[in-house]
Design a protein around this motif. Structure first.
Motif, PDB file in Angstrom:
ATOM      1  N   GLU A  59     -13.587  -4.922  -8.917  1.00 16.83           N
ATOM      2  CA  GLU A  59     -14.283  -6.071  -8.366  1.00 16.83           C
ATOM      3  C   GLU A  59     -14.683  -5.877  -6.914  1.00 16.83           C
ATOM      4  O   GLU A  59     -15.711  -6.375  -6.500  1.00 16.83           O
ATOM      5  CB  GLU A  59     -13.375  -7.307  -8.511  1.00 16.83           C
ATOM      6  N   ASN A  60     -13.788  -5.272  -6.202  1.00 21.93           N
ATOM      7  CA  ASN A  60     -14.065  -5.190  -4.761  1.00 21.93           C
ATOM      8  C   ASN A  60     -15.165  -4.149  -4.483  1.00 21.93           C
ATOM      9  O   ASN A  60     -15.024  -2.962  -4.758  1.00 21.93           O
ATOM     10  CB  ASN A  60     -12.784  -4.754  -4.030  1.00 21.93           C
ATOM     11  N   PRO A  61     -16.219  -4.658  -4.031  1.00 24.71           N
ATOM     12  CA  PRO A  61     -17.318  -3.688  -3.749  1.00 24.71           C
ATOM     13  C   PRO A  61     -17.012  -2.767  -2.573  1.00 24.71           C
ATOM     14  O   PRO A  61     -17.628  -1.731  -2.417  1.00 24.71           O
ATOM     15  CB  PRO A  61     -18.502  -4.601  -3.402  1.00 24.71           C
ATOM     16  N   ASP A  62     -16.024  -3.197  -1.775  1.00 24.70           N
ATOM     17  CA  ASP A  62     -15.695  -2.345  -0.623  1.00 24.70           C
ATOM     18  C   ASP A  62     -14.544  -1.419  -0.889  1.00 24.70           C
ATOM     19  O   ASP A  62     -14.000  -0.791   0.018  1.00 24.70           O
ATOM     20  CB  ASP A  62     -15.325  -3.225   0.597  1.00 24.70           C
ATOM     21  N   TYR A  63     -14.195  -1.353  -2.118  1.00 28.48           N
ATOM     22  CA  TYR A  63     -13.048  -0.518  -2.428  1.00 28.48           C
ATOM     23  C   TYR A  63     -13.279   0.924  -1.977  1.00 28.48           C
ATOM     24  O   TYR A  63     -12.401   1.565  -1.438  1.00 28.48           O
ATOM     25  CB  TYR A  63     -12.819  -0.561  -3.946  1.00 28.48           C
ATOM     26  N   GLU A 112      -0.669  -1.762 -10.533  1.00 29.59           N
ATOM     27  CA  GLU A 112      -1.764  -0.958 -11.048  1.00 29.59           C
ATOM     28  C   GLU A 112      -2.929  -1.800 -11.494  1.00 29.59           C
ATOM     29  O   GLU A 112      -4.079  -1.468 -11.291  1.00 29.59           O
ATOM     30  CB  GLU A 112      -1.266  -0.101 -12.248  1.00 29.59           C
ATOM     31  N   LEU A 113      -2.572  -2.931 -12.010  1.00 33.01           N
ATOM     32  CA  LEU A 113      -3.626  -3.802 -12.509  1.00 33.01           C
ATOM     33  C   LEU A 113      -4.446  -4.367 -11.382  1.00 33.01           C
ATOM     34  O   LEU A 113      -5.667  -4.375 -11.438  1.00 33.01           O
ATOM     35  CB  LEU A 113      -2.990  -4.941 -13.325  1.00 33.01           C
ATOM     36  N   ASP A 114      -3.678  -4.803 -10.409  1.00 29.70           N
ATOM     37  CA  ASP A 114      -4.392  -5.309  -9.221  1.00 29.70           C
ATOM     38  C   ASP A 114      -5.280  -4.224  -8.647  1.00 29.70           C
ATOM     39  O   ASP A 114      -6.412  -4.480  -8.248  1.00 29.70           O
ATOM     40  CB  ASP A 114      -3.388  -5.748  -8.146  1.00 29.70           C
ATOM     41  N   GLU A 115      -4.678  -3.105  -8.671  1.00 34.03           N
ATOM     42  CA  GLU A 115      -5.444  -1.981  -8.119  1.00 34.03           C
ATOM     43  C   GLU A 115      -6.717  -1.793  -8.911  1.00 34.03           C
ATOM     44  O   GLU A 115      -7.805  -1.622  -8.363  1.00 34.03           O
ATOM     45  CB  GLU A 115      -4.565  -0.711  -8.226  1.00 34.03           C
ATOM     46  N   PHE A 116      -6.561  -1.790 -10.134  1.00 35.14           N
ATOM     47  CA  PHE A 116      -7.723  -1.590 -10.972  1.00 35.14           C
ATOM     48  C   PHE A 116      -8.748  -2.670 -10.793  1.00 35.14           C
ATOM     49  O   PHE A 116      -9.938  -2.416 -10.661  1.00 35.14           O
ATOM     50  CB  PHE A 116      -7.241  -1.505 -12.434  1.00 35.14           C
ATOM     51  N   ASN A 175       0.803  -1.222   0.000  1.00 35.18           N
ATOM     52  CA  ASN A 175       0.000   0.000   0.000  1.00 35.18           C
ATOM     53  C   ASN A 175       0.826   1.257   0.000  1.00 35.18           C
ATOM     54  O   ASN A 175       0.390   2.299  -0.457  1.00 35.18           O
ATOM     55  CB  ASN A 175      -0.911   0.025   1.227  1.00 35.18           C
ATOM     56  N   LEU A 176       2.011   1.104   0.543  1.00 34.15           N
ATOM     57  CA  LEU A 176       2.850   2.283   0.625  1.00 34.15           C
ATOM     58  C   LEU A 176       3.113   2.892  -0.722  1.00 34.15           C
ATOM     59  O   LEU A 176       3.262   4.099  -0.854  1.00 34.15           O
ATOM     60  CB  LEU A 176       4.190   1.943   1.296  1.00 34.15           C
ATOM     61  N   GLU A 177       3.108   2.044  -1.671  1.00 31.09           N
ATOM     62  CA  GLU A 177       3.390   2.572  -2.994  1.00 31.09           C
ATOM     63  C   GLU A 177       2.295   3.506  -3.473  1.00 31.09           C
ATOM     64  O   GLU A 177       2.540   4.579  -4.003  1.00 31.09           O
ATOM     65  CB  GLU A 177       3.570   1.416  -4.012  1.00 31.09           C
ATOM     66  N   ASP A 178       1.100   3.105  -3.299  1.00 28.22           N
ATOM     67  CA  ASP A 178      -0.025   4.029  -3.611  1.00 28.22           C
ATOM     68  C   ASP A 178      -0.890   4.216  -2.355  1.00 28.22           C
ATOM     69  O   ASP A 178      -1.786   3.466  -2.057  1.00 28.22           O
ATOM     70  CB  ASP A 178      -0.859   3.531  -4.785  1.00 28.22           C
ATOM     71  N   GLU A 179      -0.490   5.180  -1.659  1.00 25.46           N
ATOM     72  CA  GLU A 179      -1.117   5.379  -0.343  1.00 25.46           C
ATOM     73  C   GLU A 179      -2.592   5.747  -0.451  1.00 25.46           C
ATOM     74  O   GLU A 179      -3.396   5.439   0.398  1.00 25.46           O
ATOM     75  CB  GLU A 179      -0.386   6.517   0.382  1.00 25.46           C
ATOM     76  N   ASP A 180      -2.877   6.408  -1.499  1.00 24.06           N
ATOM     77  CA  ASP A 180      -4.248   6.858  -1.645  1.00 24.06           C
ATOM     78  C   ASP A 180      -5.206   5.707  -1.800  1.00 24.06           C
ATOM     79  O   ASP A 180      -6.342   5.786  -1.399  1.00 24.06           O
ATOM     80  CB  ASP A 180      -4.365   7.759  -2.864  1.00 24.06           C
TER      81      ASP A 180
END
Lengths: 788, 402
Positions: free
Chosen positions: A218-222, A209-213, A46-51
């Motif tokens: 997919e993750n409804p709780d994102y 990034e892909l995972d993030e995407f 997460n540190l990589e994309d903290e947001d």
């Protein structure tokens, strides 16, 4: 946002619990770090994309087999929670926690148990839904039972762990580095160290990034996943937390159960009541003993024990006095007493201010209306009188403040200028009359009564020496009296009721004029010195008739024979009834009055030595009452009913006309000085004229109750007397000053009574003794009285 | 205070008691004290008969109880009270009533005869027993005053000796001097005239006859007219009363409110005493050397003719209700005088009790005009009821001896 932080930490513990259970499930006991480590790893990623906070949750539960179902359940729970939001916050909370249900079995059970049946049913249905919708991995049984059994099967030691984790101390230990910029640990896999000095690793965060995407897709709780910088982990916000965030963003209260629109409690009712009372609940502090006071008391008790506070000295009983005005200059103009302005006095309350005023003070309807329409300035009363049945029912005075204010204004605006008020004693307005005691001598007591007449005594006259007195009465006699013994020396019968007697004022002549009917008789009483008596006779007989005999109004006849022996000397027969005779001061002239309103023949002046008679008036000016000669100058006073005319006998003209302001003059007397005159009238008045002052009376005295019949001046003493029908003689001090600027001083000094009222007549004539302060009065009771 | 220490004394040797203090009740009155003295005298002298006494405390007669008298006079009750006692002056007993034809204007009595002047123009001489002795006619008008000049050898024949002419007004008063050689008259013409009372030579054949020194009948004795020796003028009003103080001094009272003392020799005015009322009559007592005056108010006033400072009234005796027309000092008692008033009452006074008279004699039915005493114990009063009353009084000899 402490609440949020707390929630996040809670999340943390929950996730930890999950990890623990997962670890146990995996096998080993002591690998506490693994789940943390996992977390750390996730953190790391997460540190990589903290947001991107949404990943963290994903990463946390990624290692768990049932995470998917959990999340699904969560989703379902979320919906349920949404449905039940209105009902109860707690329920939604529990449902939100249902995602962690797998690990925390007992808590949900407890909470669910607490909820209402209705919610139970809903949950059941939700559980069934889960079964239907879910991917069918974990639970065959529906409802909570199924859930619990499943978890029991998985983790046996879970309840104890849960209590361990429940301590809040451990939760705080997560961030061991404190409040430092987290960039410092950006390049490290760990953040801080634990108690054993081992690194605390960030959760592994290997999402690209892909995972993030994908996660985002997919993750409804994102959307509800946030990144915690302090632990570098992703936290998925619970529904409750989300709700809280929403509320805060809207500016609402964080506590959903807080009702900002509580029904207000009215301290004061909107109804107008007669008593000003509050409905305000009593403060709590009024029921609780004050702590501060208690502290103070204890301090004091301590101080007393330690002897720091000494008991109060007893007050001195002897009062102390200070002379406030010791230094004041008593003569100072601005002295305290001199400048003292007393407060304006307030009106004392009257009957109308009473709570139960008498009915006459209560205003009627019209009066009340009139009062209301009046300007407040013009109102007689600043309030309306009101009636109350009892004092208890009296309301508060609505004008109280107003009235106080006005009073203050009165005091404040009171003029401080001293107005020198002239205090006039009402007694000072009365002219200062000397006391009668200081005006002595004057007659005070009745000394002698001269008895002998049988009918009312009309007229009296004293001899010039004061030795004798002559009186004429209705019993047709003239009597001569010795003054100092009351002896009747002589009685002369005349032919009719005697109307007037007058003793010749000349001491060298012994003559008495008597008038009765239409006759004036000159008598020689033969009293006194033989020489004087002889000279008088000589005077009368020495008359020589003039050459040409003029026609005269009266006939003069010399008495002879027995009449001469009786004392008769001359008889003047008048054409009409004679009422009064009066001598001139020199004793040669004599005037007689024949009151008759129809002719000019009313007053005649006779000269005895020449036996001449003249009628001085050509015109009739009214009914003549009495006449008098001026004592010094050739003036002649004629009193008619209303006025007194003063004639100059030499110039033969009218000098003055005095208006007496009374209806019917009865008698008149001239002051021996000649400048003053008194008139008695039948309307009870006595008028004093100052001839130099005015033709109006200088003073009117109304001290008699009935008609005045006679007035007289004393020759030497400043006295005058008046006799009236009320039987009294009033003696007044009448001082005439030589100083023309000083007005005569008139003081009534004595009322002399003694005469009986007979036929409604009292005193008929008064005369003074020529030398002594004695007054004679003749009355209708046939007596003459001497007052000395 | 129930008992008082008293000491009794008297001037009269006959009734003197021992000079020892007695303690007597304070409430005791004259009667009680009198009986005490009588008891003492009886104890001393067995033949003593009951005598009524009067008591004087510091020169004032005791009329109430001793205690109240001392309180009124503010005499200390601590000391021994000196009480003088005198034989009580008994009430005058009426003796005779002499009827006149008219008012009695004046009276003068001596030890044998009573001379009265009346309004019926006559003077009368009466014996003391009330018998009419003689009538003196001759006046053409009322007789206002009478006085004796000589009275030896009273005969039935009576004749006017002189007619003293000179006054221009009625003569109201005459008085003879002590030697009876002169007399003084006062008149309404404000003058006093002194005349000689000695009979002239041409009247020697009538010398022994009693004389009426008044204006006499002019009809028969015109030649005997007398003129005054001296005229004293100074009064502003009529002279109402005149008397001789001694041989040299004449005292006159007038309607001008003054009493004047004249020197009869030189005719000078010596003293003027000014009052406030007209004087009716004067009387002089050579015993106490005081003048008593009756005036046209209710008071009898006592004067000291020797005082130079004018108006000094020593005492005024007030009890009458009318003018006091007549006053006369007792001839033999220095404290007693009698007064007659227009209120028909004759009052007998003792100047030591000035608040109330000793006796009121109310025999007259009309004004009292004249009063007189005789040495022989007679009191006379005449008035407007035409009656001359005589009263006998006693007990003055005993006191007069003092």
């Amino acid at each position: 946002m402490p609440t949020v932080n707390l929630e996040i930490q809670k999340k943390g513990t929950m996730s930890k619990a999950k990890e623990k259970s997962a670890k146990k499930r995996v096998a080993e006991e002591d690998d506490d770090q693994f789940p943390i480590f996992d977390k750390d790893i996730a953190e790391k990623e997460n540190l990589e994309d903290e947001d991107d906070l949404s990943d963290s949750d994903e990463s946390v539960f990624s290692g768990l087999e049932d995470s998917g179902s959990d999340s699904e359940e969560d989703g379902e729970g979320d919906e349920d929670g949404d449905d039940e939001d209105e009902d109860c916050a707690i329920i939604s909370d529990e449902i939100l926690k249902n995602d962690t249900v797998a690990e925390t079995s007992a808590k949900p059970t407890a909470t669910v148990k607490n909820t209402s049946k209705h919610q139970d049913e809903k949950l059941e249905s939700a559980g069934k839904k889960n079964i239907k919708k879910g991917k069918g991995i974990v639970m065959e049984d529906g409802g909570e039972k199924g859930l619990t059994t499943t978890f029991q099967g998985l983790t046996t030691t879970l309840p104890a762990d849960e209590y361990d984790q429940d301590t809040s101390d451990e939760e705080d230990v997560r961030n061991t580095v404190g409040n430092i910029p987290m960039e410092w640990y950006q390049d490290y896999p760990h953040i801080g160290y634990d108690l054993d000095g081992k690194k605390i690793f960030k959760p592994i965060r290997n999402k690209d990034e892909l995972d993030e995407f994908l996660d985002k897709m997919e993750n409804p709780d994102y959307w509800r996943t946030v990144h915690d910088k302090t632990t570098a982990s992703d936290i998925r916000l619970s529904d409750e937390q989300v709700d809280l965030v929403h509320r805060l963003q809207k500016g609402q209260f964080g506590d959903a159960s807080f009702n900002e629109y509580e029904p207000s409690v009215d301290f004061f009712t909107n109804e107008v009541m007669i008593h000003p009372v509050t409905n305000r609940p009593q403060d709590k502090r009024s029921f609780i003993p004050s702590l501060i006071e208690k502290q103070k008391v204890s301090k004091m008790v301590h101080a007393i024990k330690m002897g720091w506070i000494k008991p109060r000295k007893p007050k001195e009983t002897t009062p102390q006095y200070y002379d406030l005005w010791a230094k004041e200059d008593p003569n100072a103009i601005l002295g305290r007493h001199k400048m003292h302005v007393p407060a304006p006095k307030m009106r004392l309350p009257g009957h109308e201010e009473s709570y139960n005023p008498p009915p006459e003070y209560l205003l009627t309807e019209e009066e009340r209306l009139a009062w209301e329409q009046q300007d407040p300035e013009d109102r007689k009363l600043p309030f309306l009188p009101q009636k109350h049945s009892c004092l208890r029912a009296v309301p508060a005075f609505s004008r109280f403040i107003h009235e106080r204010f006005e009073r203050c204004l009165d005091l404040y605006l009171c003029p401080r200028q001293r107005k020198m008020r002239v205090n006039v004693n009402p007694e000072d307005l009365i002219p200062k009359l000397p006391k009668p005691k200081d005006l002595q001598p004057f007659p005070t007591t009745m000394s002698l009564v001269y008895r002998g007449h049988t009918s009312l005594v009309r007229s009296i006259s004293a001899s010039p020496t004061g030795q004798w007195l002559v009186s004429g009465s209705d019993d047709c006699t003239v009597r001569f009296w010795e003054v100092n013994t009351g002896r009747c020396l002589k009685t002369l019968e005349v032919g009719g009721a005697v109307k007037g007697v007058a003793w010749n004022p000349n001491p060298a002549v012994c003559l008495v004029a008597v008038c009765f009917e239409s006759t004036v008789l000159l008598l020689n009483p033969a009293l006194g010195d033989r020489l004087v008596v002889g000279a008088t006779d000589q005077l009368i007989t020495s008359y020589e008739p003039p050459e040409e005999d003029k026609e005269q109004a009266v006939t003069w006849a010399l008495s002879e024979g027995p009449e001469h022996d009786k004392g008769h000397r001359l008889t003047l027969t008048h054409p009409k009834g004679v009422k009064q005779v009066v001598w001139h001061g020199k004793g040669d002239y004599l005037s007689s009055v024949m009151p008759d309103n129809t002719s000019n023949l009313q007053v005649l002046i006779h000269q005895v030595s020449k036996r001449r008679t003249q009628n001085p008036f050509r015109k009739n000016k009214g009914l003549v009452q009495c006449v008098s000669f001026h004592p010094l100058r050739p003036y002649f006073f004629v009193a008619t009913q209303r006025c007194v005319r003063v004639y100059n006998l030499i110039k033969q003209e009218l000098t003055k006309k005095l208006t007496a302001n009374c209806k019917w003059i009865s008698s008149m007397a001239i002051h021996p000085g000649g400048d003053n005159l008194i008139c008695g009238s039948y309307d009870c008045r006595l008028a004093w004229f100052d001839l130099d002052l005015s033709t109006k009376p200088y003073k009117m005295l109304r001290h008699h109750k009935k008609a005045l019949r006679g007035v007289a001046y004393h020759k030497h003493y400043p006295l005058f007397a008046s006799g009236a029908d009320d039987g009294s003689v009033i003696v007044c001090h009448g001082m005439v000053y030589n100083d023309l600027l000083q007005n005569p001083l008139i003081v009534p000094v004595k009322v002399l009574r003694g005469h009986q009222i007979t036929h409604d007549l009292g005193v008929l004539d008064v005369t003074f003794h020529p030398t002594q302060p004695w007054v004679f009065s003749s009355g209708a009771d046939a007596t003459i009285r001497l007052f000395t | 205070m129930s008992q008082l220490q008293t000491r009794f004394f008297t001037e009269n040797k006959k009734y003197s008691v021992d000079d020892v203090p007695f303690s007597i009740p304070a409430a005791s009155e004259v009667q009680d004290l009198s009986s005490v003295i009588n008891k003492l005298l009886e104890a001393k002298n067995g033949s003593h008969s009951q005598v009524e006494f009067d008591f004087l405390v510091r020169g004032q007669f005791l009329r109430t109880s001793l205690a109240s008298h001392m309180e009124a006079e503010s005499i200390s009750t601590e000391d021994v009270v000196e009480i003088e006692y005198v034989e009580r002056f008994t009430a005058p007993q009426p003796e005779e009533c002499m009827m006149h034809d008219d008012w009695i204007s004046s009276v003068e009595a001596d030890s044998e005869w009573i001379l009265t002047g009346s309004y019926d123009k006559t003077a009368r001489i009466w014996s003391l027993e009330g018998k009419a002795v003689m009538t003196v006619a001759g006046h053409t008008d009322v007789v206002k005053d009478v006085a004796w000049v000589k009275r030896e050898n009273l005969l039935n024949k009576l004749k006017a000796r002189h007619c003293c002419r000179g006054h221009a007004g009625s003569v109201d008063t005459i008085a003879t001097n002590p030697t009876r050689t002169k007399f003084c008259s006062g008149s309404w013409d404000k003058m006093l005239k002194i005349w000689s009372a000695v009979a002239t030579e041409e009247d020697e054949e009538l010398e022994e006859q009693p004389n009426r020194p008044r204006k006499k009948q002019k009809t028969e004795q015109l030649g005997l007219t007398r003129t005054p020796l001296m005229t004293l003028s100074g009064h502003n009003e009529a002279v109402s009363s005149v008397l001789w103080l001694d041989g040299e001094e004449v005292c006159s009272a007038s309607w001008d409110h003054t009493i004047r003392v004249w020197d009869a020799e030189t005719g000078e005015l010596k003293t003027t005493l000014t009052g406030s009322k007209v004087f009716n009559q004067l009387s002089y007592s050579p015993l106490c050397q005081r003048l008593a005056s009756g005036s046209t108010d209710r008071h009898v006033r006592l004067w000291d003719p020797r005082s130079k400072d004018g108006s000094l009234v020593l005492l005024s005796l007030t009890s009458h209700n009318g003018w006091v027309t007549a006053v006369k000092w007792a001839p033999s008692h220095e404290h007693q005088l009698v007064s007659g008033s227009l209120d028909n009452v004759v009052k007998l006074w003792d100047v030591r009790s000035c608040k109330a008279p000793l006796y009121d004699v109310s025999a007259h039915e009309d004004k009292v005009l004249c009063v007189d005493w005789t040495d022989s114990g007679l009191l006379l009063s005449g008035g407007a009821d035409n009656k001359l009353y005589t009263y006998r009084y006693t007990a003055c000899e005993s006191d007069a001896g003092a």
